[in-house]
Design an enzyme around this catalytic site. Structure first.
Site, short mmCIF file in Angstrom:
data_model
loop_
_atom_site.label_atom_id
_atom_site.label_comp_id
_atom_site.label_asym_id
_atom_site.label_seq_id
_atom_site.Cartn_x
_atom_site.Cartn_y
_atom_site.Cartn_z
N PHE A 1 0.87 -1.17 0.00
CA PHE A 1 0.00 0.00 0.00
C PHE A 1 0.92 1.22 0.00
CE2 PHE A 1 -2.64 3.29 2.00
CZ PHE A 1 -3.74 3.21 1.18
N ASP B 1 2.32 -5.11 8.43
CA ASP B 1 1.16 -4.24 8.34
C ASP B 1 -0.07 -5.14 8.25
OD1 ASP B 1 -1.00 -2.73 7.44
OD2 ASP B 1 0.26 -1.36 6.30
N TYR C 1 -10.37 0.44 11.18
CA TYR C 1 -11.63 0.87 10.56
C TYR C 1 -12.07 -0.02 9.41
CZ TYR C 1 -8.21 3.54 7.74
OH TYR C 1 -7.14 3.93 6.98
N LYS C 2 -11.31 -1.06 9.14
CA LYS C 2 -11.72 -1.98 8.07
C LYS C 2 -12.51 -3.13 8.69
CE LYS C 2 -7.65 -0.65 5.34
NZ LYS C 2 -8.28 0.07 4.22
N ARG D 1 -12.89 -4.02 -6.43
CA ARG D 1 -12.65 -4.76 -5.18
C ARG D 1 -13.99 -5.02 -4.46
NH1 ARG D 1 -8.20 -2.22 -1.36
NH2 ARG D 1 -9.91 -0.72 -1.08
#
Lengths: 374, 374
Positions: B113, B180, B205-206, B350
């Site tokens: 990312f 990560d 928050y995912k 996605r």
């Protein structure tokens, strides 16, 4: 002056009339509209709109709310962004201020709030510069000084520094000045743009009432943005964040001070809290703050064992600091009696007066209770 | 396996049944109890208790909520703290990992990312190390490698890396590994302690549903805490924060990873969101996630113009990535039809499957709608 031109503003806050709250210099009280706004954010924006909210106002919130804060500190739009904590923003500001310098020292107010000194020490170590703590009355700036970090209001004594004179002093030797506005934002009119301040940071949970630990802000004036390089190169500070490019290209504007994904719940609670400021003039806030703190100091100055640390002249913020040998026990007793200030070790009582919701009766009740306890 | 052992968990979420929400890999949906908890925090804790709440649970919230996150990633208590953003925590972790090293390079997953790569680049510049992007299948680690930064799940393809094997690979050459976990926390059982991982960071928050931009976490195992030195030396990471000492002495434990005042509204929203995890077993979550994503891939694999990027075997997270030349327009059309996934430029669709609230019917509806659009 009308004794309390802001009396009606107290109604905008959710405060218990039994409590005399004099700790807005540490945590501001919640404006009434915050609870409802946060509910709307959780239920509608997050719950119903879900990911779509990122393109319906969330993404730009740091800059939009930043502009609202900017208006309160004398910064034209596009120069303030709300993000991270004060400490993290201090790191960005100091690292940017001394980047590529050929000078050898950073000067910091010797009585600074500890986090400022810790971060300055860390920046000095990373960059190989020396850190020199100095009395703000004798900064002794030199042509080897790269940057000066100053607190606009001293957290311990409540003393207000002369931003105009000290900024000029720094510039006279070619040094950059970074101002920490934690204890002055929302206290008095500040003129960052007009004074040519290089960089500034501040928190939003004291006199701006943003909520516990609400995100901080950083000011990077337009003229300094192109040269502002900070090492927290998170994706939201990128020029085109969603291009997911392998290399970091900072946003051309103040957004280059952004790092990670903005914390929306707290950001929009702060946004709601700032609505109060649309109805008030900072000149009125300042006048009432000086009147409140002056009135309180008059009431407590001669109490036995009390030493007033806060300046009697106008070079003070909206906090009164009293020294007493039993300060800790006294504050505990005050809080038991619903007079809420705070204690700073080893011997300081602090009373913050927030002109938006504190009254002269608050000052009277606090002074009377303190007198009884003594 | 029972086809959906977690079916009842969906009732704990506030979701509109008309919407097929497949973007929990970007922003998790709100558990129902979050709105009420946040209201309690604003009205009671902040509004009524005011500053007193700092000593009634707020101050230790980063460690307390950290322990709850730790349980989900295989970390015993006292090793995870919730604070700041993932990017900021990456900076701390990498700076700490390479501090005082005599090695010369940092290796980063080439498909990482972007923020991970940007931060790694910044750390490399600050420390004078080289940054080498490498394919995780051919990391080519050496005795000059100081640290390796890897994403447990690739944000673009959904591929899951082998944490055990890669951690061992790093350790075999004496390098430290930083994981990560943004796209794997809440996806599958993770064994940070058991695998001897050096440092890890992740967002909440995912798949953990903490809310937009909720604070991130950092894992510093007990054995590494004494040697963990990071340059964001904010006051709340100090051993005795309220002593207001002039010099920085880091907390002896994981709290040394803290920086500024914790963001309480978002922290306690996350705390409420984590309650859901008390009722579920991560093994069930993983089994359902594999079943959901497998089912969806079976349905879309042969659609015209679609290339499935996500591995068909178990080395995947809970996200399915499809390549299509008109991916952007397709996602817009899907969202118009209430099938919410996301688009990553230039050509990737996605679909994130959150086993806590997504159903097999969600997969069917998404696949059917995509088929109609093609």
């Amino acid at each position: 002056m009308n004794r309390d031109p802001l009396a009606h503003v107290r109604d905008l806050f959710d405060l218990d009339d039994d409590v005399v709250y004099l700790d807005g210099n540490s945590l501001g009280a919640p404006p009434k509209n915050v609870a409802e706004r946060v509910q709307e954010v959780v239920k509608h924006q997050w719950g119903s709109r879900l990911i779509r909210s990122w393109s319906e106002g969330w993404w730009e919130a740091p800059e939009r709310v930043g502009n609202r804060v900017g208006r309160l500190v004398g910064a034209a739009a596009g120069q303030v962004v709300v993000c991270d904590s004060t400490s993290v923003n201090l790191f960005k500001a100091l690292m940017a201020a001394v980047r590529s310098t050929d000078r050898s020292e950073i000067v910091v107010d010797a009585g600074t709030f500890p986090t400022d000194g810790y971060i300055a020490q860390s920046v000095a170590e990373l960059t190989g510069l020396a850190l020199r703590p100095a009395d703000p009355d004798r900064l002794d700036l030199r042509d080897t000084t790269a940057a000066v970090l100053l607190n606009h209001v001293d957290y311990r004594t409540g003393r207000l520094l002369d931003m105009a004179a000290l900024t000029e002093q720094a510039h006279a030797v070619g040094a950059k000045v970074v101002w920490d506005l934690c204890h002055s934002a929302g206290v008095l009119p500040i003129e960052l743009d007009a004074l040519g301040v290089d960089l500034a940071v501040g928190c939003t949970y004291k006199f701006l009432n943003g909520g516990p630990g609400s995100p901080a802000f950083i000011y990077v004036p337009t003229r300094a943005q192109q040269g502002f390089h900070q090492p927290l190169t998170g994706w939201t500070g990128h020029q085109v964040p969603f291009a997911m490019q392998p290399d970091y290209t900072p946003d051309p504007g103040v957004s280059r001070a952004r790092v990670g994904t903005p914390d929306i719940l707290s950001m929009l609670a702060l946004d709601a809290a700032l609505d109060v400021w649309d109805q008030v003039d900072l000149q009125d806030v300042r006048a009432k703050g000086l009147a409140l703190t002056g009135h309180f100091m008059d009431l407590v100055r001669d109490l036995p064992g009390i030493e007033v640390l806060t300046p009697a002249d106008e070079w003070r913020g909206h906090q009164v600091s009293l020294r007493h040998v039993r300060a800790g026990a006294l504050m505990d007793a005050l809080i038991e009696r619903n007079i809420i200030g705070d204690f700073r070790a080893p011997d300081v009582l602090r009373f913050g007066f927030a002109p938006l919701y504190n009254t002269f009766e608050d000052a009277d009740r606090a002074a009377t209770t303190l007198k009884e306890l003594l």
